[in-house]
Scaffold this motif. Structure first.
Motif, short mmCIF file in Angstrom:
data_model
loop_
_atom_site.label_atom_id
_atom_site.label_comp_id
_atom_site.label_asym_id
_atom_site.label_seq_id
_atom_site.Cartn_x
_atom_site.Cartn_y
_atom_site.Cartn_z
N VAL A 233 0.86 -1.19 0.00
CA VAL A 233 0.00 0.00 0.00
C VAL A 233 0.89 1.23 0.00
CG1 VAL A 233 -1.79 1.28 1.21
CG2 VAL A 233 -1.78 -1.22 1.29
N LEU A 234 0.76 2.05 -1.02
CA LEU A 234 1.46 3.32 -1.07
C LEU A 234 0.42 4.39 -0.76
CD1 LEU A 234 3.65 2.75 -4.26
CD2 LEU A 234 4.27 2.41 -1.86
N ALA A 235 0.45 4.84 0.48
CA ALA A 235 -0.59 5.75 0.97
C ALA A 235 -0.04 7.16 1.03
CB ALA A 235 -1.06 5.30 2.36
N VAL A 236 -0.62 8.04 0.24
CA VAL A 236 -0.13 9.41 0.15
C VAL A 236 -0.86 10.27 1.15
CG1 VAL A 236 0.28 11.36 -1.36
CG2 VAL A 236 0.35 9.04 -2.28
N ILE B 263 3.02 -1.30 4.14
CA ILE B 263 2.38 0.01 4.00
C ILE B 263 3.45 1.08 4.03
CG2 ILE B 263 0.73 1.64 4.99
CD1 ILE B 263 -0.70 -0.72 6.26
N ARG B 264 3.44 1.91 3.01
CA ARG B 264 4.43 2.98 2.92
C ARG B 264 3.71 4.32 2.82
NH1 ARG B 264 9.92 4.35 3.61
NH2 ARG B 264 10.35 6.18 2.31
N GLY C 8 3.13 18.75 -1.96
CA GLY C 8 2.72 19.74 -2.94
C GLY C 8 2.50 19.20 -4.34
N THR C 9 2.72 17.90 -4.55
CA THR C 9 2.52 17.33 -5.87
C THR C 9 1.03 17.28 -6.18
OG1 THR C 9 4.47 15.95 -5.60
CG2 THR C 9 2.95 15.34 -7.35
N LEU C 10 0.66 17.76 -7.37
CA LEU C 10 -0.74 17.73 -7.75
C LEU C 10 -1.14 16.33 -8.17
CD1 LEU C 10 -1.04 21.04 -9.78
CD2 LEU C 10 -1.71 20.62 -7.41
N GLY C 11 -2.45 16.11 -8.24
CA GLY C 11 -2.95 14.83 -8.71
C GLY C 11 -3.16 13.82 -7.61
N GLY C 12 -2.94 14.24 -6.37
CA GLY C 12 -3.23 13.35 -5.26
C GLY C 12 -2.23 12.24 -5.04
N VAL C 13 -1.03 12.38 -5.60
CA VAL C 13 -0.01 11.35 -5.43
C VAL C 13 1.29 11.99 -4.99
CG1 VAL C 13 -1.00 9.80 -7.13
CG2 VAL C 13 0.62 11.52 -7.88
N GLU D 48 -3.25 4.72 -2.54
CA GLU D 48 -4.30 5.55 -1.92
C GLU D 48 -3.96 7.02 -2.14
OE1 GLU D 48 -6.22 6.74 2.42
OE2 GLU D 48 -4.48 5.42 2.31
N THR D 49 -4.85 7.74 -2.79
CA THR D 49 -4.58 9.14 -3.09
C THR D 49 -5.04 10.04 -1.95
OG1 THR D 49 -6.73 9.66 -4.09
CG2 THR D 49 -5.08 8.61 -5.50
#
Length: 335
Positions: free
Chosen positions: A93-96, A125-126, A132-137, A159-160
């Motif tokens: 899981v790459l959770a932003v 889970i990371r 500040g990156t746009l696009g929810g990632v 996860e965005t």
């Protein structure tokens, strides 16, 4: 008396490669930190590592998961992740997490919110700040995906942030895109965008619990009508379902819909073509980001930046003129 804290041994590229391939849980997070680092030496080592790992990537199913705050993304991911690990699948899981626009800090609370999944040996889970990156990632989500694939994780769940930014970036790095919605569509239905419907593969109305099950079913029907109205008779429209992540109901059906979509794309050659297109867009995204970084760090630009920003702020200089001066200092002519 002050104790000397022993420093961790600096890892070579070979150390990172061997550790990632062995899914060494002490090396994997350090490899991801290396990937995310903005240090020039770290970036060069990260590039060498990614080049070594690339032949061992591409076998996982990459799923983007979006939804407004409060829709239950973390609860859904934990429920789904526990089901998948129970089936013997390895899940990353790459959770932003949202970053502060002032300090750049983030909450990084996903391991707390997904406590049971974090304890599973087959799950990793990371949490990463969006910074500040746009696009929810996060800025290095794509690279992190490759590292996790090389470590043998079979399912990647991205996860965005889900705070209203464009979701295009999420769709451009994943195979399937899931949008979680709330019962009682209401404002969500009014504000749903054609662009989002064109990007998503599956829509799941979450929180279809006892008290809100009927509202969730009504919302699902409304989304189906909206899809038909906006997209028309599309060959493969997004599938709409209801589920309750909290009570672990119908989450398996959502995953089945995602798997069916993925399997169909893979069998028809669409998946390979989609990933190739994503690679090219990724190339230019990296170039654009590095150009912006080079522009900000250029000595000539740094000398005049503050004064130009002050002139624009005070209304003494049009932004277009200031931009021309900055590009000229960088060595480019914008006309």
């Amino acid at each position: 008396m002050k104790r000397d804290v022993p420093r961790r041994r600096q890892l070579t590229t070979e150390d990172y490669f061997d550790g990632v391939r062995a899914c060494d849980i002490t090396v994997l997070p350090r490899a991801l930190t290396l990937i995310e680092s903005s240090n020039a030496a770290h970036q060069r080592q990260a590039e060498a590592l990614l080049t070594r790992l690339l032949p061992h990537t591409g076998d996982a199913i990459r799923v983007g998961i979006t939804g407004a705050p409060g829709v239950g993304k973390s609860t859904f991911i934990e429920s789904l992740g526990l089901q998948l690990t129970a089936q013997g699948k390895r899940v990353a899981v790459l959770a932003v997490d949202p970053s502060s626009g002032i300090s750049g800090g983030s909450i990084l609370g996903d391991k707390t919110r997904m406590g049971r999944l974090a304890a599973e040996p087959g799950a990793y889970i990371r949490p990463s700040p969006s910074a500040g990156t746009l696009g929810g990632v996060a800025g290095k989500t794509r690279e992190s995906m490759l590292v996790c694939e090389a470590a043998g994780y079979e399912v990647l769940l991205i996860e965005t942030v889900g705070v209203g930014q464009s979701e295009t970036m999420v769709a451009e790095m994943t195979d399937c895109f899931l949008a979680l919605m709330l019962p009682g569509a209401g404002d969500d239905l009014q504000g749903i965008k054609r662009g989002l419907l064109e990007l998503v593969d599956v829509i799941a109305v979450n929180k279809a619990d006892d008290a809100t099950r009927k509202a969730a079913e009504v919302a699902a029907h409304q989304y189906e009508m909206a899809i038909h109205s906006i997209l028309g008779k599309q060959d493969n429209p997004p599938q709409v379902l209801t589920c309750s992540a909290l009570h672990n109901k119908h989450v398996d059906e959502v995953w089945q819909a995602i798997e069916e979509r993925y399997t169909a794309m893979k069998a028809g050659g669409e998946l390979a073509a989609k990933r190739r297109r994503q690679q090219v867009r990724w190339l230019w995204a990296i170039i654009e980001e590095r150009m912006k970084q080079a522009l900000r760090e250029h000595p000539g630009v740094r000398r005049i930046r503050d004064s130009l920003e002050a002139d624009v702020l005070d209304g003494n200089l049009p932004p277009e003129v200031a931009a021309s001066k900055i590009l000229e200092a960088f060595g480019l002519q914008d006309r």
